[in-house]
Design a protein around this motif. Structure first.
Motif, PDB file in Angstrom:
ATOM      1  N   ASP A  12       0.862  -1.171   0.000  1.00 19.64           N
ATOM      2  CA  ASP A  12       0.000   0.000   0.000  1.00 19.64           C
ATOM      3  C   ASP A  12       0.905   1.230   0.000  1.00 19.64           C
ATOM      4  O   ASP A  12       2.114   1.135   0.257  1.00 19.64           O
ATOM      5  N   GLY A  51      -7.574   3.321   1.294  1.00 18.34           N
ATOM      6  CA  GLY A  51      -7.381   2.133   0.461  1.00 18.34           C
ATOM      7  C   GLY A  51      -8.467   2.013  -0.589  1.00 18.34           C
ATOM      8  O   GLY A  51      -8.252   1.427  -1.641  1.00 18.34           O
ATOM      9  N   THR A 106      -2.605   1.016  -4.536  1.00 21.57           N
ATOM     10  CA  THR A 106      -3.126   2.091  -3.704  1.00 21.57           C
ATOM     11  C   THR A 106      -4.535   2.526  -4.101  1.00 21.57           C
ATOM     12  O   THR A 106      -4.952   2.351  -5.250  1.00 21.57           O
ATOM     13  N   LYS A 139     -10.081  -2.124  -3.164  1.00 22.25           N
ATOM     14  CA  LYS A 139      -9.948  -2.897  -1.934  1.00 22.25           C
ATOM     15  C   LYS A 139     -11.246  -2.773  -1.136  1.00 22.25           C
ATOM     16  O   LYS A 139     -11.860  -1.712  -1.131  1.00 22.25           O
ATOM     17  N   GLY A 163       0.229  -3.788   4.185  1.00 23.96           N
ATOM     18  CA  GLY A 163      -0.710  -2.682   4.327  1.00 23.96           C
ATOM     19  C   GLY A 163      -0.884  -2.255   5.765  1.00 23.96           C
ATOM     20  O   GLY A 163      -0.492  -2.968   6.692  1.00 23.96           O
ATOM     21  N   ASP A 168      -6.432  -3.519   3.175  1.00 18.28           N
ATOM     22  CA  ASP A 168      -5.234  -4.054   2.529  1.00 18.28           C
ATOM     23  C   ASP A 168      -5.084  -5.549   2.800  1.00 18.28           C
ATOM     24  O   ASP A 168      -4.808  -6.342   1.890  1.00 18.28           O
TER      25      ASP A 168
END
Length: 219
Positions: A12, A51, A106, A139, A163, A168
């Motif tokens: 991330d 995220g 990301t 995500k 993450g 994540d």
């Protein structure tokens, strides 16, 4: 999954490789002022959704999607104020020296992620960058992790997703990778540990040490 060192690492961005929260806070408040009006923007709630693609987050929070454009404009104005997380450059340099490809996955768009990585001197240290605008589902869906692995030519087996949020970890697990919780980021420690990550690190340096253990990733 094999106990060998990772064959690939997906990371991330915000809170893991770059310290951007102060910039995000200012941009979020500016966007709120312009589209909602006076008052304190619910930035702490926004952090719980890091995220996700921001328009999705705004919808979840019941905020106008019109906040997105001024947020991006303000964020880009302040990109020079973003700094790398302590040890991030050494982490990436060490992985490259070990022959382990890396990719960023990301909630930022690809363009904004590239700008932030360039501003912090990290862009040339990663092998691929994946933004939320490149996938159908952000995500915690596995799409962006799978795309990152595809870009660096790696399989989920033997890869690790790093993450600082539950999103994540869920995305990595759904993609079939192992997961590493970065406790130096913005995520809640208790929530992260509840998702039973394969690794837990309190800093980039600690994560680097775990990834380079001769005996491999702990089970």
């Amino acid at each position: 999954m094999s106990e060998l060192r990772p064959r690939a690492v997906v990371l991330d961005l915000d809170g893991v490789l770059i310290d951007s929260i102060h910039v995000m806070r200012r941009a979020f408040q500016r966007a709120y002022d312009l589209t909602v009006g006076d008052g304190e923007a619910p930035f702490e709630e926004y952090l719980t959704h890091l995220g996700r693609h921001m328009p999705d987050t705004l919808a979840i929070m019941g905020l106008p999607v019109g906040m997105y454009e001024p947020f991006v404009v303000e964020s880009r104005k302040l990109v020079h104020e973003i700094e790398p997380c302590p040890g991030a450059a050494d982490l990436l340099t060490g992985l490259r020296a070990a022959g382990v490809p890396t990719a960023v996955a990301t909630g930022k768009t690809h363009g904004r992620a590239v700008e932030a990585l360039a501003a912090t001197g990290l862009l040339d240290l990663v092998d691929a960058v994946c933004g939320s605008d490149e996938v159908a589902h952000g995500k915690p869906a596995p799409d962006i992790v799978l795309l990152a692995l595809e870009k660096i030519g790696a399989a989920a087996e033997g890869a690790v997703m790093v993450g600082d949020s539950a999103l994540d970890l869920r995305a990595g697990r759904a993609a079939g990778t192992r997961t590493a919780a970065g406790l130096w980021g913005q995520g809640d420690r208790t929530e992260l540990l509840a998702h039973q990550p394969d690794m837990v690190a309190g800093s980039c340096a600690e994560l680097a040490a775990l990834l380079h253990r001769p005996e491999g990733i702990p089970a």
